[in-house]
Scaffold this active site. Structure first.
Site: not given
Length: 256
Positions: A2, A111
């Site tokens: 992340c 992402e």
């Protein structure tokens, strides 16, 4: 991994979700990046019977954990993530896993999926919207001059089958019914909360392709989350270099 996330909720919504008191006002943030301040919630101090002290307290920490034993942060990689499978044993995260677990409120994370020569960014958010809490760790680092900096990292786990086609890692999600157990570092050791460090079930998140505006940290408005039609291109031929682990979370841990 992340590496960017968003918190586009009001302070009142975050306070209600995490059961926080006296949360200071803050604007919506659509492109939170490493080394920036992030909001975390930790367990409050032990309460005496009849005390009105809050169960949880809010902290503003630097995103990028610096272990308390570190002499020179410049000699360490930027520790924005910790692998949940090994954090309890790693020197950088062991103390925080035992004594300083936290919750990181978010309304989604970003992402990137490689598509040919390009990377397609995705906004991955709770299906239907709302706030989610990532598992976090916090550590206070003392500078040689004596000042202290609160720092933190987000725990990650293997991606579920819904997210794996985009990236092989995702943040650990802590459900509201597990908040107290995760934050309880007085009676719950890392082994007692290990069952919480698992991928969230498919269908919890939705993945929305967005433009590459999110790539620039300077772009901080809601327009970076506008959906786009991703340009699909054939994947590049497999090569030994393509199989190497990308720099990022693994590089964080090799030196520790």
């Amino acid at each position: 991994m992340c590496g960017r996330f968003t918190l586009a909720a009001t302070p009142e919504e975050v306070a209600a979700f995490l059961a926080l008191f006296d949360l200071e006002d803050f604007p919506p943030r659509y492109n939170i990046a490493p080394t920036q301040p992030i909001l975390m919630a930790t367990a409050g101090p032990p309460r005496e019977p009849g005390s009105n002290l809050p169960d949880r307290i809010a902290l503003l920490v630097r995103w990028g954990l610096i272990p308390s034993w570190c002499k020179d942060p410049k000699k360490l990689p930027l520790l924005i993530n910790a692998r949940s499978e090994t954090a309890a044993e790693k020197n950088a995260f062991r103390a925080a896993m035992r004594h300083r677990r936290a919750l990181v409120p978010a309304t989604g994370f970003y992402e990137w999926k490689r598509q040919g020569a390009k990377k397609q960014p995705y906004l991955i958010r709770p299906k239907g919207g709302g706030i989610v809490a990532f598992a976090g760790l916090t550590e206070t680092w003392s500078e040689p001059g004596g000042s202290e900096i609160d720092t933190g990292a987000i725990l990650t786990t293997a991606a579920n089958e819904q997210i794996a086609h985009i990236h092989d890692r995702m943040p650990v999600v802590i459900r509201p019914e597990d908040f107290s157990r995760w934050l309880d570092c007085r009676t719950q050791e890392p082994r007692d909360v290990a069952d919480l460090l698992r991928p969230v079930e498919p269908g919890f998140f939705e993945a929305i392709p967005i433009s590459d505006k999110v790539n620039k940290v300077a772009n901080m408005g809601p327009e970076i989350q506008e959906p786009v039609d991703p340009a699909i291109s054939p994947p590049p031929p497999t090569s030994p270099a393509a199989k190497r682990q990308p720099r990022g979370e693994e590089d964080q841990l090799k030196l520790l």
